[in-house]
Design a protein around this motif. Structure first.
Motif, PDB file in Angstrom:
ATOM      1  N   UNK A  18       0.839  -1.192   0.000  1.00  0.00           N
ATOM      2  CA  UNK A  18       0.000   0.000   0.000  1.00  0.00           C
ATOM      3  C   UNK A  18       0.868   1.233   0.000  1.00  0.00           C
ATOM      4  N   UNK A  19       1.027   1.822  -1.162  1.00  0.00           N
ATOM      5  CA  UNK A  19       1.931   2.956  -1.315  1.00  0.00           C
ATOM      6  C   UNK A  19       1.209   4.058  -2.074  1.00  0.00           C
ATOM      7  N   UNK A  20       0.076   4.508  -1.553  1.00  0.00           N
ATOM      8  CA  UNK A  20      -0.744   5.459  -2.257  1.00  0.00           C
ATOM      9  C   UNK A  20      -0.498   6.905  -1.851  1.00  0.00           C
ATOM     10  N   UNK A  21       0.422   7.122  -0.891  1.00  0.00           N
ATOM     11  CA  UNK A  21       0.714   8.492  -0.497  1.00  0.00           C
ATOM     12  C   UNK A  21       1.324   9.235  -1.677  1.00  0.00           C
ATOM     13  N   UNK A  22       1.092  10.531  -1.730  1.00  0.00           N
ATOM     14  CA  UNK A  22       1.609  11.388  -2.794  1.00  0.00           C
ATOM     15  C   UNK A  22       1.147  10.932  -4.178  1.00  0.00           C
ATOM     16  N   UNK A  23      -0.008  10.272  -4.237  1.00  0.00           N
ATOM     17  CA  UNK A  23      -0.567   9.889  -5.524  1.00  0.00           C
ATOM     18  C   UNK A  23       0.036   8.648  -6.134  1.00  0.00           C
ATOM     19  N   UNK A  24       0.939   7.949  -5.424  1.00  0.00           N
ATOM     20  CA  UNK A  24       1.531   6.747  -5.981  1.00  0.00           C
ATOM     21  C   UNK A  24       0.511   5.628  -6.010  1.00  0.00           C
ATOM     22  N   UNK A  25       0.633   4.741  -6.986  1.00  0.00           N
ATOM     23  CA  UNK A  25      -0.300   3.633  -7.121  1.00  0.00           C
ATOM     24  C   UNK A  25       0.203   2.435  -6.330  1.00  0.00           C
ATOM     25  N   UNK A  26      -0.760   1.578  -5.952  1.00  0.00           N
ATOM     26  CA  UNK A  26      -0.386   0.360  -5.256  1.00  0.00           C
ATOM     27  C   UNK A  26       0.446  -0.516  -6.185  1.00  0.00           C
ATOM     28  N   UNK A  27       1.397  -1.252  -5.604  1.00  0.00           N
ATOM     29  CA  UNK A  27       2.300  -2.092  -6.370  1.00  0.00           C
ATOM     30  C   UNK A  27       2.068  -3.542  -5.984  1.00  0.00           C
ATOM     31  N   UNK A  28       1.834  -4.398  -6.977  1.00  0.00           N
ATOM     32  CA  UNK A  28       1.658  -5.826  -6.733  1.00  0.00           C
ATOM     33  C   UNK A  28       2.955  -6.540  -7.068  1.00  0.00           C
ATOM     34  N   UNK A 151      16.172 -12.006   0.881  1.00  0.00           N
ATOM     35  CA  UNK A 151      15.762 -13.392   0.695  1.00  0.00           C
ATOM     36  C   UNK A 151      16.820 -14.303   1.292  1.00  0.00           C
ATOM     37  N   UNK A 152      16.376 -15.468   1.786  1.00  0.00           N
ATOM     38  CA  UNK A 152      17.306 -16.429   2.362  1.00  0.00           C
ATOM     39  C   UNK A 152      16.666 -17.807   2.322  1.00  0.00           C
ATOM     40  N   UNK A 153      17.399 -18.788   2.822  1.00  0.00           N
ATOM     41  CA  UNK A 153      16.914 -20.163   2.795  1.00  0.00           C
ATOM     42  C   UNK A 153      17.177 -20.868   4.118  1.00  0.00           C
ATOM     43  N   UNK A 154      16.304 -21.831   4.431  1.00  0.00           N
ATOM     44  CA  UNK A 154      16.569 -22.842   5.433  1.00  0.00           C
ATOM     45  C   UNK A 154      16.608 -24.175   4.684  1.00  0.00           C
ATOM     46  N   UNK A 155      16.696 -25.272   5.404  1.00  0.00           N
ATOM     47  CA  UNK A 155      16.833 -26.571   4.749  1.00  0.00           C
ATOM     48  C   UNK A 155      15.678 -26.874   3.808  1.00  0.00           C
ATOM     49  N   UNK A 156      14.458 -26.576   4.246  1.00  0.00           N
ATOM     50  CA  UNK A 156      13.295 -26.983   3.462  1.00  0.00           C
ATOM     51  C   UNK A 156      12.357 -25.833   3.132  1.00  0.00           C
ATOM     52  N   UNK A 157      12.833 -24.610   3.197  1.00  0.00           N
ATOM     53  CA  UNK A 157      11.954 -23.469   2.930  1.00  0.00           C
ATOM     54  C   UNK A 157      12.766 -22.261   2.496  1.00  0.00           C
ATOM     55  N   UNK A 158      12.099 -21.369   1.776  1.00  0.00           N
ATOM     56  CA  UNK A 158      12.681 -20.085   1.433  1.00  0.00           C
ATOM     57  C   UNK A 158      12.012 -19.000   2.240  1.00  0.00           C
ATOM     58  N   UNK A 159      12.682 -17.859   2.400  1.00  0.00           N
ATOM     59  CA  UNK A 159      12.145 -16.752   3.188  1.00  0.00           C
ATOM     60  C   UNK A 159      12.344 -15.447   2.416  1.00  0.00           C
ATOM     61  N   UNK A 160      11.329 -14.587   2.474  1.00  0.00           N
ATOM     62  CA  UNK A 160      11.384 -13.287   1.810  1.00  0.00           C
ATOM     63  C   UNK A 160      10.920 -12.225   2.798  1.00  0.00           C
ATOM     64  N   UNK A 161      11.669 -11.141   2.902  1.00  0.00           N
ATOM     65  CA  UNK A 161      11.310 -10.010   3.775  1.00  0.00           C
ATOM     66  C   UNK A 161      11.258  -8.758   2.909  1.00  0.00           C
ATOM     67  N   UNK A 162      10.138  -8.042   2.966  1.00  0.00           N
ATOM     68  CA  UNK A 162       9.959  -6.829   2.167  1.00  0.00           C
ATOM     69  C   UNK A 162       9.652  -5.661   3.090  1.00  0.00           C
ATOM     70  N   UNK A 163      10.477  -4.635   3.041  1.00  0.00           N
ATOM     71  CA  UNK A 163      10.252  -3.399   3.797  1.00  0.00           C
ATOM     72  C   UNK A 163       9.919  -2.290   2.810  1.00  0.00           C
ATOM     73  N   UNK A 164       8.823  -1.589   3.063  1.00  0.00           N
ATOM     74  CA  UNK A 164       8.366  -0.522   2.183  1.00  0.00           C
ATOM     75  C   UNK A 164       8.258   0.779   2.963  1.00  0.00           C
ATOM     76  N   UNK A 165       8.823   1.846   2.428  1.00  0.00           N
ATOM     77  CA  UNK A 165       8.696   3.170   3.048  1.00  0.00           C
ATOM     78  C   UNK A 165       8.034   4.095   2.034  1.00  0.00           C
ATOM     79  N   UNK A 166       6.889   4.650   2.427  1.00  0.00           N
ATOM     80  CA  UNK A 166       6.131   5.555   1.569  1.00  0.00           C
ATOM     81  C   UNK A 166       6.161   6.948   2.167  1.00  0.00           C
ATOM     82  N   UNK A 167       6.651   7.965   1.428  1.00  0.00           N
ATOM     83  CA  UNK A 167       6.724   9.319   1.981  1.00  0.00           C
ATOM     84  C   UNK A 167       5.367   9.809   2.457  1.00  0.00           C
ATOM     85  N   UNK A 168       5.380  10.565   3.543  1.00  0.00           N
ATOM     86  CA  UNK A 168       4.142  11.150   4.064  1.00  0.00           C
ATOM     87  C   UNK A 168       3.660  12.248   3.120  1.00  0.00           C
TER      88      UNK A 168
END
Length: 317
Positions: A18-28, A151-168
């Motif tokens: 959800x990055x709709x501040x300042x008129x930006x569109x949501x990103x999928x 992104x990273x891995x364990x033995x039987x799974x992958x992991x993804x972390x996404x941090x989003x900063x939207x200007x006020x």
């Protein structure tokens, strides 16, 4: 929001940022495989530092992104994709959406441990990072949005972390203001401050009742309520390990500040072991100087806020 495992999507998960501040569109963003969101955290208006170069001592570069900060963590069970294969399709989607890739690196080339602990990630088990097998990407959009992906891995799974900063979209908002209330005496916590609740929810907590003399590494006499809580928690959770991470302001060079911050963290570790009976195997100490500020160092209040020792959950098993 934590989605129960049975609701895992069978093909790919469309991540709506959800990055709709300042008129930006949501990103999928489509994650590459069957995925489940394990945790999220909304920091609202804040300031988030991101490394924009590999960890290189005085040459390490940081980007301070200000605005609404949201963190999401995802687990991809059973995937055979590598950390690189997990991050590459996300990179292509960001570039197609008009983002500029400001920096990207992999595990030891990023700087290993020192680099990883510059990152504000959701804790284990929601986000697992193998220090020898992870990828990092920092992307910025002309409209001011900043996205960091790990992104990273364990033995039987992958992991993804996404941090989003939207200007006020509200001008002249002080993003992180030092408290204007009465000063809390050294050795005491602010009212209703539950160190362990914060540690479990965020994976890290500032031990803000500790006291050090200016420029010194010796911990005050105490007792310190935060250390009492940390010690009790580690005693009842013998498989949990934490890292104590020291931080400084920007007064002085990075090398001296890094050494100072590490020695202060080591002093806290020694106190937990000697005075509270914590197992040495459960707690380690590191210092990263001024590379991960909470607020701007431009004011005396900001510099005081940035001088701290944090406890970070490193492992739960």
């Amino acid at each position: 929001m934590i989605l129960p495992f049975p609701r895992m999507l069978l093909l790919s998960l469309s991540v709506v940022l959800s990055v709709e501040a300042n008129g930006a569109c949501a990103l999928d963003l489509d994650l590459p495989g069957a995925s489940v969101e394990t945790a999220s955290r909304d920091d609202s208006l804040s300031a988030q530092p991101f490394p924009s170069s590999a960890y290189q001592g005085d040459a390490t570069q940081m980007v301070m992104a200000e605005g609404a900060v949201i963190h999401h963590a995802y687990r991809l069970p059973g995937t055979s994709l590598t950390a690189f294969q997990l991050i590459q399709p996300l990179r292509k989607q960001l570039e197609a959406a008009g983002f500029h890739i400001a920096f990207a690196c992999a595990d030891s080339l990023c700087g290993g441990f020192d680099f990883r602990y510059l990152l504000d990630l959701l804790p284990e088990p929601a986000m697992h990072v193998d220090l020898g097998n992870f990828q990092y990407l920092l992307a910025q959009h002309p409209d001011g949005r900043t996205i960091a992906i790990v992104t990273s891995r364990a033995t039987s799974a992958g992991f993804v972390h996404i941090s989003t900063v939207t200007p006020s979209d509200t001008p002249d908002v002080e993003l992180i203001a030092p408290s204007s209330g009465p000063e809390t005496p050294a050795g005491t916590l602010p009212p209703n401050r539950n160190v362990i609740a914060t540690l479990e929810a965020r994976g890290r907590v500032v031990l803000d009742d500790l006291s050090f003399e200016t420029g010194a590494t010796e911990l005050g006499a105490g007792p310190f309520a935060s250390l009492t809580q940390i010690a009790a928690y580690l005693t009842t959770h013998p498989l949990t390990k934490i890292v104590l991470v020291g931080h400084t302001d920007t007064v002085g060079g990075l090398a001296n500040n890094t050494a100072l911050s590490r020695k202060r963290a080591e002093a806290v570790r020694a106190r937990l072991i000697s005075a509270h009976g914590v197992s040495p195997d459960q707690v380690s100490a590191e210092g990263i100087g001024y590379l991960a500020p909470r607020v701007s160092n431009a004011t005396a209040e900001g510099r005081e806020t940035n001088r701290r020792v944090e406890a970070v959950i490193a492992s739960t098993q």
